[in-house]
Write an enzyme that holds these catalytic residues in place. Structure first.
Site, PDB file in Angstrom:
ATOM      1  N   PRO A   2       0.829  -1.203   0.000  1.00  0.00           N
ATOM      2  CA  PRO A   2       0.000   0.000   0.000  1.00  0.00           C
ATOM      3  C   PRO A   2       0.869   1.262   0.000  1.00  0.00           C
ATOM      4  O   PRO A   2       1.884   1.329   0.691  1.00  0.00           O
ATOM      5  CB  PRO A   2      -0.797  -0.095   1.302  1.00  0.00           C
ATOM      6  CG  PRO A   2      -0.781  -1.532   1.661  1.00  0.00           C
ATOM      7  CD  PRO A   2       0.561  -2.023   1.190  1.00  0.00           C
ATOM      8  N   LYS A  34      -3.323  -4.862   6.371  1.00  0.00           N
ATOM      9  CA  LYS A  34      -2.031  -5.294   5.818  1.00  0.00           C
ATOM     10  C   LYS A  34      -0.932  -4.879   6.797  1.00  0.00           C
ATOM     11  O   LYS A  34      -1.039  -3.847   7.445  1.00  0.00           O
ATOM     12  CB  LYS A  34      -1.795  -4.673   4.444  1.00  0.00           C
ATOM     13  CG  LYS A  34      -2.826  -5.169   3.420  1.00  0.00           C
ATOM     14  CD  LYS A  34      -2.445  -4.823   2.014  1.00  0.00           C
ATOM     15  CE  LYS A  34      -3.480  -5.406   1.053  1.00  0.00           C
ATOM     16  NZ  LYS A  34      -3.090  -5.252  -0.325  1.00  0.00           N
ATOM     17  N   ILE A  66      -2.384  -3.152  -3.880  1.00  0.00           N
ATOM     18  CA  ILE A  66      -2.745  -4.370  -4.589  1.00  0.00           C
ATOM     19  C   ILE A  66      -3.938  -4.985  -3.859  1.00  0.00           C
ATOM     20  O   ILE A  66      -3.912  -5.152  -2.642  1.00  0.00           O
ATOM     21  CB  ILE A  66      -1.562  -5.348  -4.626  1.00  0.00           C
ATOM     22  CG1 ILE A  66      -0.405  -4.754  -5.444  1.00  0.00           C
ATOM     23  CG2 ILE A  66      -1.979  -6.704  -5.180  1.00  0.00           C
ATOM     24  CD1 ILE A  66       0.884  -5.530  -5.353  1.00  0.00           C
TER      25      ILE A  66
END
Length: 117
Positions: A2, A34, A66
């Site tokens: 990120p 994440k 992603i």
């Protein structure tokens, strides 16, 4: 993976900018789910930024990751706007956020792309 770039016309000293970047990194870890070790935050404070013809506090945020889930963008927009109000006193209606779901093959790290990992 990120990446978040926050641009604002709110002036901050270097320590304030670093503190806000650290808080934003922790916040993104929570809302994205994440690990923070993969999160990159770029801060641009004190920039010439007009919103609606006014130089009142405003922000432009780019959040790229992603697998960024489209169905969570509204939720994340609300959370980011609340964060910016709490931490920088930027009104929620003076924030634009650009969400981008990155393709693995187009995002590189450590001499490879995530598409080849």
């Amino acid at each position: 993976m990120p990446y978040c770039c926050l641009t604002t016309n709110v002036a901050m000293n270097p320590q304030g900018t670093t503190e806000l970047a650290e808080k934003l990194s922790h916040f993104l870890e929570d809302i994205l789910g994440k690990p923070e070790k993969w999160i990159m935050v770029q801060m641009e404070t004190g920039k010439n930024l007009l919103f609606g013809g006014s130089n009142c506090p405003a922000a432009y945020c780019e959040l790229k990751s992603i697998g960024l889930p489209l169905e969570r963008c509204n939720e994340m927009s609300k959370a980011l706007c609340e964060f910016l109000w709490k931490e920088a006193r930027i009104e929620q209606d003076r924030v634009y956020i650009n969400f981008t779901d990155l393709k693995r093959a187009y995002f590189g790290w450590n001499g490879k792309t995530f598409g080849t990992m």
